[in-house]
Structures are given as C-alpha cells and as structure tokens.
Write a protein that holds these residues in place. Structure first.
Motif, PDB file in Angstrom:
ATOM      1  N   HIS A  10      -3.779  -1.098   3.780  1.00 12.00           N
ATOM      2  CA  HIS A  10      -2.597  -1.822   3.341  1.00 12.00           C
ATOM      3  C   HIS A  10      -3.000  -3.141   2.684  1.00 12.00           C
ATOM      4  N   ASP A  98      -2.412   0.461  -0.504  1.00 13.79           N
ATOM      5  CA  ASP A  98      -1.341   1.423  -0.327  1.00 13.79           C
ATOM      6  C   ASP A  98      -1.465   2.632  -1.251  1.00 13.79           C
ATOM      7  N   GLU A  99      -0.394   3.442  -1.291  1.00 15.25           N
ATOM      8  CA  GLU A  99      -0.487   4.696  -2.031  1.00 15.25           C
ATOM      9  C   GLU A  99      -0.557   4.490  -3.538  1.00 15.25           C
ATOM     10  N   ARG A 100       0.022   3.413  -4.050  1.00 20.88           N
ATOM     11  CA  ARG A 100      -0.031   3.178  -5.499  1.00 20.88           C
ATOM     12  C   ARG A 100      -1.463   2.939  -5.954  1.00 20.88           C
ATOM     13  N   GLU A 139       1.475   5.727   9.418  1.00 21.01           N
ATOM     14  CA  GLU A 139       2.359   6.017   8.285  1.00 21.01           C
ATOM     15  C   GLU A 139       1.713   5.595   6.967  1.00 21.01           C
ATOM     16  N   VAL A 140       1.105   4.405   6.949  1.00 20.52           N
ATOM     17  CA  VAL A 140       0.406   3.935   5.750  1.00 20.52           C
ATOM     18  C   VAL A 140      -0.775   4.845   5.430  1.00 20.52           C
ATOM     19  N   ARG A 142      -1.120   8.047   6.051  1.00 21.60           N
ATOM     20  CA  ARG A 142      -0.654   9.321   5.482  1.00 21.60           C
ATOM     21  C   ARG A 142      -0.197   9.155   4.032  1.00 21.60           C
ATOM     22  N   GLU A 143       0.406   8.015   3.719  1.00 22.19           N
ATOM     23  CA  GLU A 143       0.837   7.758   2.341  1.00 22.19           C
ATOM     24  C   GLU A 143      -0.367   7.646   1.410  1.00 22.19           C
ATOM     25  N   ILE A 144      -1.407   6.956   1.864  1.00 26.97           N
ATOM     26  CA  ILE A 144      -2.616   6.800   1.056  1.00 26.97           C
ATOM     27  C   ILE A 144      -3.316   8.140   0.877  1.00 26.97           C
ATOM     28  N   GLU A 145      -3.421   8.915   1.942  1.00 21.26           N
ATOM     29  CA  GLU A 145      -4.062  10.232   1.863  1.00 21.26           C
ATOM     30  C   GLU A 145      -3.345  11.142   0.870  1.00 21.26           C
ATOM     31  N   ALA A 146      -2.015  11.119   0.908  1.00 22.45           N
ATOM     32  CA  ALA A 146      -1.238  11.960   0.011  1.00 22.45           C
ATOM     33  C   ALA A 146      -1.455  11.577  -1.448  1.00 22.45           C
ATOM     34  N   ALA A 147      -1.552  10.274  -1.701  1.00 21.68           N
ATOM     35  CA  ALA A 147      -1.750   9.791  -3.070  1.00 21.68           C
ATOM     36  C   ALA A 147      -3.166  10.048  -3.561  1.00 21.68           C
TER      37      ALA A 147
END
Length: 216
Positions: A10, A98-100, A139-140, A142-147
């Motif tokens: 993050h 983060d995911e971006r 939660e953060v 999982r968002e990063i992994e998905a991106a």
C-alpha cells in the motif's frame, strides 16, 4: 534465494526504502544486482531518490525517464525487459502502490512466471490508514495480486511511524503480522526497522534500514 525480488504494498508502506536497502545488501554480499523503479503512479517517493547512493555502490538503477521531474508520464523504459530476461544478475523491482501501480507489472509477468525464480513480497505497515489490521492488509494484497497477475510469496512487516518509531511501536505489530501470515499461509520474510533499533528487537528476523531523509 530467488533471482528476482519484487516489493509491493500500500502507499506509504515503505517498500521503496526496503527495495533500495535490499539491493545494497545483496551488493555487499558480492552479488551483481540491478534495481528497477516500476512506480508510474506516485511521483514523490521513488527509488530514483537514492540514485546517487546506488550509483556509488555500482548498482544500475532503471527508472521512468520522467521520474523526479514535473512530468509524470505512465511510461516504463525498455531496459526493464532485460531485467527479467537476463538471468546473469539478481533483480530488485519496486512496484507502484496498490493495484493501479501493480498493473505496470503485468507486461513482464510472462517472463517472471516462466523463469519461476521470484519472491513477490508484500510490505505491510500496520500504522497506515487502510492496512491497520491483518484483514485490511489481506484485502490490499488480493487487489495487488489481481492487478499484477502474480501471487505473493512472502510478507515483510515494515510497520513504522517514521522518525517517531520506537521499539515498542514495532513489537506491538508482531501479532498482526503473524495473523496476516496465518490468513495467507505465507512466511514473514523479515521485520524491517531503523538501524538504531535493530539490535534491541529480539526474537525476530530483523532487517536494519538506512532511512531515506526525504521520506523520514
């Protein structure tokens, strides 16, 4: 030890400072290492802030052409492909927050996964607003992994409150880091702390940091 180490987390987690210190550590151990700044989102805290120190150590830094300027274009240098394709040195990659920021890693994913010699490290700071506990940090993650399309393999506990960080402040987060480890079934690679606190923290794998003045 894996050839490629990616640090992600993050905003404000301290991943950039860890990436720089980790690259310097490998260099001191006699390994040939290069480091890449893949942060195309945050123009303020960049690996490029340590360009002079890295250059003096003989560590090649690959960063966006407009890093630390008034122009912040989402463009990464072609040299990063060489970082993931050339297996003759160790590579450290500082991933955007983060995911971006993790989206930028996607173009290099096929090479990283094919070689399968990487650590994808989540840098957790439980003093940051959106990662105050293990569930929020997960939660953060999982968002990063998905991106990024690359799963995390380890965790670093870098919980701190800048120059005001004390031994007690660090130790207070050990339980939360262990909870995150259990939730993800991932090991805690190390706990990173200011160099002057390192010797006072017992019972943990501690990685001492030389802090960047611009950040702290």
């Amino acid at each position: 030890m894996k050839r490629i180490t990616l640090f992600a987390g993050h905003y404000g987690s301290g991943k950039t400072n860890i990436a720089v210190n980790y690259a310097l550590k490998l260099h001191r151990e006699g390994l040939e290492v290069k480091i890449a700044d893949l942060d195309i989102v945050n123009p303020y805290f960049r690996t490029k802030d340590s360009a002079e120190e890295l250059n003096e150590a003989g560590i090649e830094l690959i960063s966006p052409a407009y890093a630390n300027s008034n122009v912040d274009l989402p463009a990464l240098p072609q040299e990063v492909y060489g970082l993931v394709q050339n297996k003759n040195f160790y590579a450290i990659m500082d991933i955007g927050g983060d995911e971006r920021g993790a989206l930028a890693l996607g173009r290099y994913r096929p090479y990283i996964l094919e070689e399968n010699s990487y650590e994808m490290v989540f840098v957790a700071n439980f003093y940051r607003p959106l990662t105050r506990n293990a569930e929020e940090a997960l939660e953060v993650m999982r968002e990063i992994e998905a991106a990024a399309g690359i799963p995390f393999t380890a965790i670093v506990n870098n919980s701190n409150i800048g120059s005001e960080t004390t031994k007690e402040a660090v130790e207070k987060t050990f339980e939360e880091a262990e909870r995150l480890s259990k939730l993800t079934s991932l090991p805690i690679l190390f706990t990173s702390v200011k160099k002057d606190l390192a010797e006072s923290i017992k019972g943990e794998s501690v990685f001492p940091l030389e802090l960047q003045k611009k950040i702290f």
